[in-house]
Design a protein around this motif. Structure first.
Motif, mmCIF file in Angstrom:
data_model
loop_
_atom_site.group_PDB
_atom_site.id
_atom_site.type_symbol
_atom_site.label_atom_id
_atom_site.label_comp_id
_atom_site.label_asym_id
_atom_site.label_seq_id
_atom_site.Cartn_x
_atom_site.Cartn_y
_atom_site.Cartn_z
ATOM 1 N N MET A 179 39.629 38.406 34.921
ATOM 2 C CA MET A 179 39.228 37.273 35.667
ATOM 3 C C MET A 179 38.274 38.085 36.771
ATOM 4 S SD MET A 179 40.823 34.469 38.064
ATOM 5 C CE MET A 179 41.731 33.849 36.838
ATOM 6 N N LYS A 185 38.196 27.167 39.395
ATOM 7 C CA LYS A 185 38.687 27.326 38.155
ATOM 8 C C LYS A 185 39.914 26.631 38.057
ATOM 9 C CE LYS A 185 37.765 32.602 38.149
ATOM 10 N NZ LYS A 185 36.672 32.447 36.837
ATOM 11 N N TYR A 203 39.960 38.256 31.960
ATOM 12 C CA TYR A 203 41.458 38.417 32.055
ATOM 13 C C TYR A 203 41.653 39.908 32.896
ATOM 14 C CZ TYR A 203 46.502 38.377 31.450
ATOM 15 O OH TYR A 203 47.831 38.378 31.478
ATOM 16 N N GLU A 255 46.455 38.024 35.146
ATOM 17 C CA GLU A 255 47.014 36.525 35.916
ATOM 18 C C GLU A 255 48.044 36.047 35.116
ATOM 19 O OE1 GLU A 255 42.650 37.719 37.253
ATOM 20 O OE2 GLU A 255 43.770 37.211 35.299
ATOM 21 N N ARG A 304 36.700 30.628 43.480
ATOM 22 C CA ARG A 304 38.133 31.043 42.965
ATOM 23 C C ARG A 304 38.519 29.740 42.757
ATOM 24 N NH1 ARG A 304 41.712 33.918 46.020
ATOM 25 N NH2 ARG A 304 43.000 34.220 44.170
ATOM 26 N N ASP A 353 45.921 40.667 44.755
ATOM 27 C CA ASP A 353 44.875 39.547 45.373
ATOM 28 C C ASP A 353 46.103 38.597 45.821
ATOM 29 O OD1 ASP A 353 43.039 38.129 46.483
ATOM 30 O OD2 ASP A 353 41.488 38.348 44.803
ATOM 31 N N ASP A 385 47.927 35.028 45.934
ATOM 32 C CA ASP A 385 48.384 34.085 44.900
ATOM 33 C C ASP A 385 47.622 32.815 45.366
ATOM 34 O OD1 ASP A 385 50.043 35.941 43.790
ATOM 35 O OD2 ASP A 385 51.710 35.143 44.542
ATOM 36 N N LEU A 387 49.100 30.684 40.852
ATOM 37 C CA LEU A 387 48.515 31.644 39.995
ATOM 38 C C LEU A 387 48.842 32.893 40.510
ATOM 39 C CD1 LEU A 387 46.809 32.169 37.598
ATOM 40 C CD2 LEU A 387 44.790 32.260 38.966
ATOM 41 N N ARG A 388 49.587 33.892 39.856
ATOM 42 C CA ARG A 388 49.753 35.127 40.372
ATOM 43 C C ARG A 388 48.584 36.011 40.213
ATOM 44 N NH1 ARG A 388 53.969 33.835 44.126
ATOM 45 N NH2 ARG A 388 55.550 32.716 42.947
ATOM 46 N N VAL A 389 47.943 36.335 41.079
ATOM 47 C CA VAL A 389 46.755 37.394 40.837
ATOM 48 C C VAL A 389 47.025 38.846 41.279
ATOM 49 C CG1 VAL A 389 44.106 37.531 41.260
ATOM 50 C CG2 VAL A 389 45.357 35.263 41.279
ATOM 51 N N ARG A 433 36.386 38.940 39.939
ATOM 52 C CA ARG A 433 36.782 38.550 41.783
ATOM 53 C C ARG A 433 35.761 37.761 42.317
ATOM 54 N NH1 ARG A 433 40.996 39.267 39.726
ATOM 55 N NH2 ARG A 433 42.363 40.753 39.939
#
Length: 276
Positions: free
Chosen positions: A1, A13, A179, A182, A10, A208, A210, A203-205, A3
């Motif tokens: 994804m 999405k 991707y 994430e 963000r 970065d 969450d 969403l665990r990023v 940045r």
């Protein structure tokens, strides 16, 4: 994804139709925010049976409780009949709403992982049946148009619902285009008076922050359907209704349809340009 430099980009999405940033672009309504009072005015009517704040939301984001009419000596409260509900009555043996969100999350992750292989058109085809199944676009369309909904012919209503549906799918297909490790995690599901459920998701990023958001679902004859997405206490429905109303009052229904169609075409063109 990719940045993104700005948080609201963000966010688009996940709350796929936060239109002050995606529909009008640089116009007068771009970037407008919704006050807690305006947010409650919309979501309070839509979700009156809940009558309390959604999980994980702070002050100013509680859903409005049904109003009580005051009258008579001493300001006695006169109870009003509850609004008629279109949802199917709750039953203990009905499945929970979490599987709807899991199915959507899995499809989005697959689209991200296979983004380059599929291209925009392939991601659209992959996501279309899942998004159509997950969202109650009929209810969303009625809510965001407010009183204008009753002025439309059956043909216009059907056209608007389909346009909203295509726009939602196109936004997902355009935004979930790469991707970076994430993953989605569902934190909890809570029922409210049997007719609505809220599903809190994160969403665990990697490397970065969450991103947490809340899906609001209602029961229909076809099962649980998403009717709203809330992020940081802001309702997607309230944002859409505010901007749609402004466009309708200024330019009319046909102009709103044209703006949605323009964005659908832009998503396809911009996505294909990135891969060429």
């Amino acid at each position: 994804m990719r940045r993104k430099a700005m948080e609201f980009t963000r966010l688009s999405k996940f709350a796929w139709l936060l239109l002050p940033w995606t529909l009008t672009g640089q116009g007068e309504t771009a970037g407008k925010t919704v006050s807690p009072e305006a947010d409650q005015a919309v979501t309070g009517r839509i979700l009156q049976p809940i009558g309390s704040a959604l999980p994980g939301q702070g002050q100013g984001t509680a859903l409005a409780k049904p109003d009580a009419a005051r009258g008579g000596a001493g300001g006695a409260v006169t109870k009003t009949a509850p609004a008629a509900q279109e949802s199917i009555p709750d039953k203990m043996d009905q499945p929970a709403a979490t599987p709807v969100i899991k199915s959507l999350n899995q499809a989005l992750l697959e689209a991200m992982r296979r983004a380059k292989e599929l291209g925009y058109a392939g991601r659209y085809r992959l996501l279309e049946p899942v998004v159509r199944q997950a969202y109650d676009f009929h209810a969303i369309s009625r809510y965001v148009l407010g009183p204008y909904w009753k002025r439309l012919t059956p043909e216009q209503k059907a056209l608007f619902i389909e346009k909203m549906t295509r726009y939602g799918i196109a936004t997902y297909a355009a935004q979930f285009d790469d991707y970076g490790g994430e993953r989605f995690e569902i934190l909890e599901e809570k029922p409210f008076r049997g007719r609505f459920r809220v599903v809190k998701t994160v969403l665990r990023v990697p490397n970065d922050e969450d991103v947490q958001f809340v899906f609001v679902l209602r029961r229909t004859k076809d099962g649980w359907k998403i009717i709203d997405v809330r992020y940081d206490g802001i309702s997607d429905l309230a944002l859409k209704r505010g901007q749609f109303t402004e466009i309708l009052e200024k330019d009319g229904f046909e102009a709103l349809l044209a703006k949605l169609e323009e964005k659908i075409a832009d998503y396809a063109t911009e996505s294909e340009a990135k891969t060429s």
